[in-house]
Design an enzyme around this catalytic site. Structure first.
Site, PDB file in Angstrom:
ATOM      1  N   GLU A 132       2.097   2.148  -3.497  1.00 14.46           N
ATOM      2  CA  GLU A 132       1.183   2.475  -4.073  1.00 14.46           C
ATOM      3  C   GLU A 132       0.873   4.236  -3.656  1.00 14.46           C
ATOM      4  O   GLU A 132       1.014   4.899  -4.708  1.00 14.46           O
ATOM      5  CB  GLU A 132      -0.149   1.873  -3.970  1.00 14.46           C
ATOM      6  N   LYS A 179     -15.317  -9.876   7.513  1.00 15.40           N
ATOM      7  CA  LYS A 179     -14.304 -10.834   7.002  1.00 15.40           C
ATOM      8  C   LYS A 179     -14.838 -12.202   6.409  1.00 15.40           C
ATOM      9  O   LYS A 179     -14.361 -12.815   5.507  1.00 15.40           O
ATOM     10  CB  LYS A 179     -13.407 -10.890   8.194  1.00 15.40           C
ATOM     11  N   CYS A 193     -11.344  -1.867  14.146  1.00 19.27           N
ATOM     12  CA  CYS A 193     -11.629  -3.347  14.250  1.00 19.27           C
ATOM     13  C   CYS A 193     -11.494  -3.910  15.906  1.00 19.27           C
ATOM     14  O   CYS A 193     -12.357  -4.785  16.162  1.00 19.27           O
ATOM     15  CB  CYS A 193     -10.478  -4.204  13.801  1.00 19.27           C
ATOM     16  N   GLU A 233     -16.116 -11.280   2.969  1.00 19.62           N
ATOM     17  CA  GLU A 233     -14.836 -11.158   2.257  1.00 19.62           C
ATOM     18  C   GLU A 233     -14.198 -12.495   1.808  1.00 19.62           C
ATOM     19  O   GLU A 233     -13.624 -12.470   0.609  1.00 19.62           O
ATOM     20  CB  GLU A 233     -13.746 -10.383   3.078  1.00 19.62           C
ATOM     21  N   GLU A 263       0.856  -1.261   0.050  1.00 21.77           N
ATOM     22  CA  GLU A 263       0.113   0.040   0.097  1.00 21.77           C
ATOM     23  C   GLU A 263       0.724   1.237  -0.213  1.00 21.77           C
ATOM     24  O   GLU A 263       0.569   2.358  -0.788  1.00 21.77           O
ATOM     25  CB  GLU A 263      -0.928   0.035   1.356  1.00 21.77           C
ATOM     26  N   GLU A 310     -13.136 -12.882  -5.935  1.00 25.35           N
ATOM     27  CA  GLU A 310     -12.048 -12.322  -6.495  1.00 25.35           C
ATOM     28  C   GLU A 310     -10.893 -13.153  -5.546  1.00 25.35           C
ATOM     29  O   GLU A 310      -9.789 -13.214  -6.158  1.00 25.35           O
ATOM     30  CB  GLU A 310     -11.771 -10.947  -6.042  1.00 25.35           C
ATOM     31  N   CYS A 348      -8.271  -2.246   3.554  1.00 28.90           N
ATOM     32  CA  CYS A 348      -8.111  -3.411   4.410  1.00 28.90           C
ATOM     33  C   CYS A 348      -9.473  -3.616   5.008  1.00 28.90           C
ATOM     34  O   CYS A 348      -9.741  -4.986   5.673  1.00 28.90           O
ATOM     35  CB  CYS A 348      -6.989  -3.281   5.257  1.00 28.90           C
ATOM     36  N   SER A 376      -6.884   1.714  -2.644  1.00 22.67           N
ATOM     37  CA  SER A 376      -5.508   0.889  -2.907  1.00 22.67           C
ATOM     38  C   SER A 376      -6.088  -0.366  -3.515  1.00 22.67           C
ATOM     39  O   SER A 376      -7.080  -0.897  -3.005  1.00 22.67           O
ATOM     40  CB  SER A 376      -4.786   0.821  -1.610  1.00 22.67           C
TER      41      SER A 376
HETATM   42  S1  SF4 Z   1     -14.263  -5.232  12.282  1.00 20.99           S
HETATM   43 FE1  SF4 Z   1     -15.155  -3.403  11.352  1.00 20.99          FE
HETATM   44  S2  SF4 Z   1     -13.523  -2.103  10.856  1.00 20.99           S
HETATM   45 FE2  SF4 Z   1     -12.689  -4.099  11.230  1.00 20.99          FE
HETATM   46  S3  SF4 Z   1     -12.223  -4.847   9.083  1.00 20.99           S
HETATM   47 FE3  SF4 Z   1     -14.435  -5.519  10.134  1.00 20.99          FE
HETATM   48  S4  SF4 Z   1     -15.715  -4.449   9.304  1.00 20.99           S
HETATM   49 FE4  SF4 Z   1     -13.765  -3.139   9.065  1.00 20.99          FE
END
Ligand code: SF4
Ligand SMILES: Cc1cc2nc3c(=O)[nH]c(=O)nc-3n(C[C@H](O)[C@H](O)[C@H](O)COP(=O)(O)O)c2cc1C
Ligand code: SF4
Ligand code: SF4
Ligand code: SF4
Ligand code: SF4
Ligand code: SF4
Ligand code: SF4
Ligand code: SF4
Ligand code: FES
Ligand code: FES
Ligand code: FES
Lengths: 578, 177, 612
Positions: free
Chosen positions: A286, A362, A507, A365, A283, A370, A303, A323
């Protein structure tokens, strides 16, 4: 100051205090359920809808909800008259009459505000039984489960999603007995623009909103023959998991966490922090490129998958801005299934990569297309901090009593720059630490960028990096992100770099963390723990991580290389705005 | 309006906005007369009247129309849906050619509106709030049209039938052609 | 443009002095009149007048409601020569000729309706007159779509007086002194409410008219808006001046298309003449008015819910404080008043608070409009001075109970109110007395019930209404009312026990004590008041498993007795064909199929069907 008496005890409080606050000041706790406040983010949810907190106020015809009734001079309040107690019991009775009383098999068992209330009020049977609401459970997405049969209509999730996050997918639906909180047309979450931040889950007092549980799949993976099962732990997990084991908020449980995971039977215990250092390498490269070319600015961090999804839905015209670096979780997976697999002499499909995250997004994600090149997912299973604590408990692991252990190598080494990813401002600070060194070619000692630390929603600073002023902003909570993005759209903001985290505070307050039940103090403590852990570490700059250097030397060549791009970068797609 | 648990699926509804461009233009033209700006709070103040207009034009408010209004007013779809589901005047289901509404206000109630409603349900073989399969009749109950003197009152589209008895039910139905 | 007081005075004087046609024919064209068939009557009158070339001698005035619901379509003939007037009820199109044949006397073969009202602002003759019309002064007398008609009746003179001769505080003082209390239900002193908003410092304030009239069975506000819309506009401007608001909003239910149309016309007329807008009467005071529509939610009558509805949100009430007078629409100080409350204001300003205070009772000044409906002979819209006895309304104006049945109860206050028994009929009506009787004034619905009404079922009906209309926000109302309803259902089905009654009572009290808004705080009233006043009926359902009024279908059966002569009438009428029997032979009901609709019972002319 306003003077009043509560249960014959005089008390003086601020002018705009509520009866609830006044009572707390003299050691009287009035039960609440719908009420939710998080002072550190000025979240104030005062619906006054559950009526569990009713008290008697002299001169008033009916009972007053303590959570939203402001105090007045000379007010005379009685919290424990038989009239108030009976009314509260009746409220609880009514709520339970429309509630599946399935505590023993409920995800929220042991952490449920309704359950606690029932236990405190000692209601022995439900008098007013009758028809119960029936809704289909929404199991469709892989992050969150919605069981509206358990919803008590406190509407905290609405405040979280609409007011705090401004994602805006939840609304009251219908009215009267049929009223419920849901997305438009009762759609399942995965058909909406929900970003799976899990802030609604964090706010829900009961088991109506919970994570999609992956514990059983992890148990299964651990017992699967022929598979190499590795785990990564996100920065914010170590400063929160102790809370589930009666350790004081803010305890840093890194070593115990590693020990526990080893006991569970993981083949290797690695650290997402390693990948966080890697993220900084890519990052920052970049960032410097965009800075020196002075184009495509500001650069936005990428992230946080919650924030990324928010952008894709609600600001599709800005998808070129973040990014292209993958998040640490996904970088970790990608490296585990390439570099590490090769080292180990294993096929990527024989490695099961588990993550422990403070986050529900997550989970989503990890399942994005991808992130499964050639059909092999970078990350296979994601569990939250809470789920891991549950697994420890199930396995009889008393975390608080374990001896500290060290992460395995090569993907376990990390720096202070990585651990601060867990707090809002950390990613940017880590990037600045590296950028400053790279641009000056020196080893800069002043590396505490205090201006970007703290739980405030929007932090702005101009930092001098190698003689140039870099204008940065740090936002956490999507409502704040929206404000900054709107400014950018209107051309009113000129930043070089912006860190955006979906969850207020970052987080450490993720949707998968131990429930805070509205206690700001817990969040402050977690934040302090993160910065303590940073300053306690010998190496505090990502580019100084020896294993990262080795990774580039042996495999990736240099940041931004072709292979780095293939493995560590991604792209974003505009999505429908509903 | 109650929320079904079809969970948004199986609702393979027609996209009325695409299907009827003239109607879309009509709605668009109406919304253009409103003072819509960037302030979502202020825009929301125009929501209910826009929905009234949309329902006038399209007959009902399926998701496609809700989405259109949401976009124009820069609101979230959930806000629009939440509002529609709150107010009984709005419906997201298609309605019949003849909207039969039995007044169940107090004056009509004491004069026997209940049995008249039952009679309509029996004859049309649908429940209150439903539309017959051939989309000819919708049956509903409403609260007082202010013609209490004629209680019990039944409205078929705009037409008011006063002093209705159960016997008149088949006649009222057969009058709808 | 009427941009100065002089111009208004001049215009009014001109209008008063205008030469009137010899005879005016007033045709009641409210929603109710139209529904009853006034349009064909109007057409018939028009064509008869054209045929007879009477256009110059006879003028037709399409008015709002005359209040004679029981004999709509109704028309009034006013002779400017003789000064006499006759009112005809139940007019049919074919009567048009007869009426025009003799305009100076009662038409052959037609009977007139006696006028039971007088106009306190204009006359003092109260002989035999139970009603006193202040609010309904112009309704049924003028064409609501003509501004001139309103101006000719001193319209906008109160606004002129306020803007040129009074300070805002004077206006508030005058209204306070008049003793006017809110007609929307709560009876809060209007002047005091205004003073709260006046005391707020703010760049903008709002004046809202609550025309949501959600009480099912009440239509007073509709009649005012349809019959005399300018009165409300004038009052809102006066109130706006008093509290310092430049914006007014009328929140009207979408179910009232005619009222909406008349308001739209009135607003554009007033704007065109400068009676609304900028610099009214050259005073520097600006006042703009707009309409906002409801969409079918009773709870939006509650002021915080109403404000949310105007803001385009779900109509959910919020906890007070903050009160709207401090933080209301768009967070600005806001006053919400009812239509009828406003309609009193111009008269108070014109005639003074002392005059108003003399009418009515000490604590409840003025008049109240009631929508009298249900099992009473002459349903209608009546306006009586506060303090009038219920008996005088129901048996005097209402002519007693239909079909000579026995009076059982009168429900006031709609779903928030209670049922009042015969022994309380001599209570003078005012806010406080009705509350003492376990009911309330409410907005003015008055539903009369007779021996055929089951009071448990009536309570269930009101609960069903609240259940439907609850916003669902707070626990006691969302779940509590559901439970109350379920218990009443049990009772009506004969499944209730003594414990059910106990639970019903306890839960009712708790809901009143804990609900967030007025809807929930009053929703148990119909249950409690019927439980107190008609305990024996509840006991009959619970102990004897019978419904004395013969309403609760699960508790009744229809059986044919020996009186049956075999006329077959019942069998032919039964909607489910469950009665069998040969002609001239005893008929039998198949109990398994009978849906207990009671059609046979009312059809049989030989008292051969028993209801048990
Ligand atoms: S805990 Fe919240 S701030 Fe951290 S990555 Fe997950 S969604 Fe994003
Ligand atoms: C559930 C509920 C419904 C109401 N409906 C109405 C209504 O339809 N019309 C009305 O004028 N007031 C209604 N009110 C009273 C209003 O909240 C408010 O008190 C009134 O409009 C104030 O005006 P007033 O002071 O002139 O009476 C309702 C109140 C509640 C709690
Ligand atoms: S939500 Fe709470 S009270 Fe309800 S079943 Fe789960 S644990 Fe029990
Ligand atoms: S509290 Fe009772 S029901 Fe719950 S686990 Fe213990 S014994 Fe079982
Ligand atoms: S996960 Fe986040 S975006 Fe999704 S509903 Fe919850 S708060 Fe809203
Ligand atoms: S889902 Fe949870 S947070 Fe949302 S309203 Fe229901 S109980 Fe409250
Ligand atoms: S009392 Fe009923 S209508 Fe009022 S806020 Fe509560 S649920 Fe809504
Ligand atoms: S009550 Fe109705 S259904 Fe029963 S027998 Fe008589 S007419 Fe037929
Ligand atoms: S209407 Fe009466 S008399 Fe005639 S068949 Fe029926 S029960 Fe017998
Ligand atoms: S906690 Fe006060 S009303 Fe819910
Ligand atoms: S109650 Fe039916 S028209 Fe009023
Ligand atoms: S005649 Fe108009 S309300 Fe009855």
């Amino acid at each position: 100051m306003i003077n009043l008496t509560i249960n014959d005890t005089p008390v003086s409080v601020d002018d705009n205090a509520t009866i609830l606050q006044a009572a707390a000041k003299i050691g009287i706790r009035i039960p609440t359920l719908c009420h939710f406040e998080l002072d550190c983010f000025s979240i104030e949810h005062r619906m006054g809808s559950c009526r569990i907190c009713v008290v008697e106020v002299e001169g008033r015809r009916n009972l007053a909800p303590a959570c939203c009734t402001p105090v007045t001079e000379g007010m005379v309040v009685k919290t424990n008259t038989i009239r108030a107690i009976n009314a509260r019991r009746t409220m609880l009775d009514l709520i339970l009459s429309d509630h599946p009383k399935e505590c023993l098999t409920c995800e929220k068992n042991g952490d449920c505000e309704l359950q606690n209330l029932a236990s405190e009020m000692d209601l022995h049977h439900v008098m007013y039984e009758g028809e119960m609401s029936t809704y289909k459970i929404d199991l469709a997405c892989n992050a969150i489960v919605r069981d509206l049969n358990k919803c008590i209509m406190c509407r905290r999730c609405e405040t979280a999603c609409n007011d705090v996050q401004t994602v805006g997918i939840l609304s009251g639906v219908g009215r009267g007995f049929d009223a419920v909180v849901a997305p438009a047309a009762m759609m399942p979450l995965n058909e909406t623009k929900c970003v799976f931040c899990g802030q609604c889950v964090a706010a829900c007092p009961v088991g109506a909103l919970t994570e999609q549980n992956n514990k059983y799949q992890v148990w299964q993976a651990l017992n699967q023959k022929g598979k190499h099962v590795i785990v990564q732990t996100a920065p914010a997990v170590r400063v929160a998991i102790g809370e589930e084991f009666d350790m004081a908020p803010g305890s840093i449980a890194t070593g115990k966490l590693v020990a526990g995971l080893k006991m569970l039977g993981f083949d290797k215990v690695f650290d997402t922090d390693f990948a966080a250092d890697l993220t900084i390498m890519e990052e920052t490269t970049e960032l410097i490129e965009r800075l020196t070319k002075n184009e495509n600015l500001p650069i936005l961090t990428s992230c946080c998958p919650g924030w990324v999804k928010f952008l894709e839905h609600q600001f599709p015209e800005l998808v070129y801005m973040p990014s292209t670096a993958k998040s640490p979780q996904q970088m970790f997976g990608a490296i585990a299934k390439s570099y590490y697999a090769e080292k180990l002499g294993k096929k990527p499909e024989d490695i099961i990569c588990v993550s422990v995250m403070p986050c529900l997004a997550k989970k989503y994600e990890a399942s994005r297309e991808e992130f499964a090149p050639e059909g092999v997912k970078d990350v296979d299973l994601v569990i939250s901090t809470r789920e891991l604590a549950d697994m420890f408990k199930e396995a009889g692991i008393q975390l608080e009593k374990l001896e500290d252990q060290q992460y395995d190598n090569p993907l376990g080494e990390s720096t202070g720059a990585a651990i601060i990813f867990g707090a809002s401002g950390g990613v940017l600070e880590a990037a600045l630490r590296t950028a400053a060194d790279w641009l000056t070619g020196e080893d800069i000692k002043e590396i505490d960028f205090n201006a970007v630390r703290g739980l405030e929603g929007i932090k702005e600073a101009t930092v001098n990096v190698a003689g140039t002023d870099v204008k940065v902003a740090v936002t956490s909570g999507l409502g704040n992100a929206r404000k900054v993005l709107e400014k950018i759209q209107k051309g009113e903001a000129h930043y070089h770099a912006i860190e955006i985290m979906a969850c207020p505070g970052g987080c450490l307050n993720g949707g998968g963390q131990p429930y805070n039940h509205g206690d700001s103090d817990i969040l402050e403590k977690r934040k302090e723990a993160i910065y303590t852990a940073d300053s306690d570490l010998p190496i505090r700059k990502s580019h100084e991580n020896p294993h990262i250097k080795k990774l580039y030397d042996e495999y990736l060549e240099k940041p931004g290389s072709k292979l780095a791009h293939k493995l560590l970068h991604t792209h974003y797609t505009p999505r429908k705005n509903w | 309006m109650s929320c079904c648990d079809c969970q948004g699926k199986g609702q393979e509804e027609l996209n009325l906005i695409e299907q009827f461009p003239e109607k879309r233009e009509q709605l668009e033209a109406y919304i253009a007369t409103l003072d819509i700006g960037d302030d979502r709070e202020k825009n929301r103040g125009f929501l209910i009247q826009s929905l009234h207009k949309a329902q006038d034009i399209f007959g009902y408010l399926p998701l496609s129309v809700q989405l259109f209004v949401a976009d124009k007013l820069k609101l979230h779809l959930s806000e629009v849906y939440g509002v529609i589901s709150f107010y009984s005047y709005f419906t997201d289901k298609p309605v019949g050619k003849y909207k039969i509404n039995v007044c169940t206000g107090t004056a009509c109630f004491v004069k026997g509106a209940g049995s008249i409603l039952e009679e309509f349900k029996r004859y049309l073989n649908i429940e209150c709030g439903e539309t017959s399969r051939d989309r000819k009749f919708s049956l509903g109950a409403l609260r007082c049209v202010g013609a209490c003197s004629l209680a019990p009152v039944v409205m078929v589209n705009e037409k008011v039938y006063g002093k209705v008895s159960t016997k008149m039910v088949p006649d009222i139905i057969s009058e709808c052609k | 443009m009427i941009d100065s007081v002089d111009k208004l005075t001049q215009r009014t004087a001109d209008l008063k002095g205008r030469t009137q046609a010899g005879t005016q024919v007033l045709v009641s064209m409210g929603t109710c009149g139209v529904a009853a068939g006034a349009a064909p009557v109007l057409d018939a009158l028009k064509s008869e007048i054209a045929n007879r070339k009477l256009e110059n001698a006879v003028k037709i005035v399409e008015t709002g409601c005359m209040g004679l619901c029981h004999c709509e379509p109704s028309i009034e003939i006013l002779s400017s020569e003789t000064g006499k007037s006759f009112t005809y009820g139940n007019v049919k199109p074919e009567d048009a000729g007869k009426i025009l044949d003799n305009l100076n006397d009662i038409a052959a073969g037609m009977s007139t309706v006696e006028r039971t009202w007088y106009y306190p602002e204009l006359e003092d003759n109260t002989e035999n007159k139970i009603q006193a019309r202040i609010v309904l002064k112009n309704s049924g007398r003028i064409n609501p779509e003509l501004l001139d008609d309103y101006l000719a009746n001193d319209g906008y003179s109160a606004l002129a007086k306020v803007l040129t001769k009074m300070q805002p505080q004077d206006v508030i003082d005058e209204i306070t002194a008049s003793g006017l209390r809110g007609r929307g239900g709560g009876g809060f002193p209007t002047g005091m409410k205004w003073s709260f908003a006046a005391a707020q410092k703010s760049d903008d304030k709002y004046m809202i008219c609550n025309a949501d009239e959600g009480d099912p069975g009440a239509f007073m506000d509709r009649a005012v808006l349809e019959g005399d819309p300018h009165a409300v506009l004038e009052a809102m401007a006066i109130a706006g001046y008093a509290i310092g608001a430049n914006h007014g909003i009328i929140y009207i239910r979408a179910e009232y298309p005619l009222a909406i149309q008349r308001l739209q016309i009135a607003i554009s007329q007033a704007e065109k003449e400068g009676l609304l807008g900028d610099n009214i009467f050259g005073s520097g005071f600006n006042f703009k008015l707009e309409l906002k529509y409801g969409a079918g939610a009773f709870v939006c009558g509650e002021e915080t819910a109403l404000i949310h509805s105007i803001e385009g949100k779900r109509g959910e009430p919020t906890f007070k404080p903050p009160f709207p007078a401090v933080s209301g629409l768009w967070k600005k100080p806001t006053i919400v008043n009812n239509v009828e409350t406003y309609a009193n204001v111009p008269a108070i300003i014109r005639k003074g608070s002392a005059w108003f205070k003399k009418i009515g009772t000490e604590k409840s000044a003025g008049t109240k409009v009631f929508a009298l409906a249900g099992k009473v002979k002459d349903v209608g819209l009546v306006e009586v001075p506060m303090g009038t006895k219920l008996r005088d309304i129901i048996f005097g104006l209402g002519g007693g109970i239909e079909n000579d049945k026995e009076f059982k109860a009168v429900q006031t206050g709609g779903p928030s109110g209670g049922c009042i028994k015969a022994d309380k009929l001599d209570t003078p009506i005012d806010y406080d007395n009705l509350i003492a009787l376990g009911s309330m004034m409410g907005s003015g619905g008055m539903i009369v019930m007779d021996e055929d009404d089951c009071m448990v079922n009536v309570a269930k009906f009101f609960l069903e209404f609240t259940l439907d209309e609850s916003c669902g926000k707070c626990t006691p109302c969302r779940i509590g009312n559901k439970r109350l309803y379920e218990m009443l259902e049990e009772i009506c089905e004969g499944k209730g026990t003594a414990q059910t009654l106990e639970k019903l009572r306890n839960l009712s009290h708790t809901i009143k004590d804990t609900a967030l808004c007025g809807l929930g705080q009053t929703s148990p009233n119909p249950v409690l008041s019927t439980m107190i006043n008609f305990e024996d009926e509840y006991l009959a359902h619970v102990q004897d498993k019978s419904c004395p009024a013969g309403v609760c279908t699960k508790l009744i059966t229809y059986e044919i007795n020996d009186n049956c002569v075999g006329c077959t009438l019942c069998a032919r009428n039964c909607p489910v064909n469950c009665i069998s029997g040969e002609r001239k032979a005893l008929h039998v009901i198949d109990q398994s199929k009978c849906i207990k609709c009671g059609v046979c019972y009312s059809a049989c002319k030989f008292h051969a069907i028993d209801r048990k």
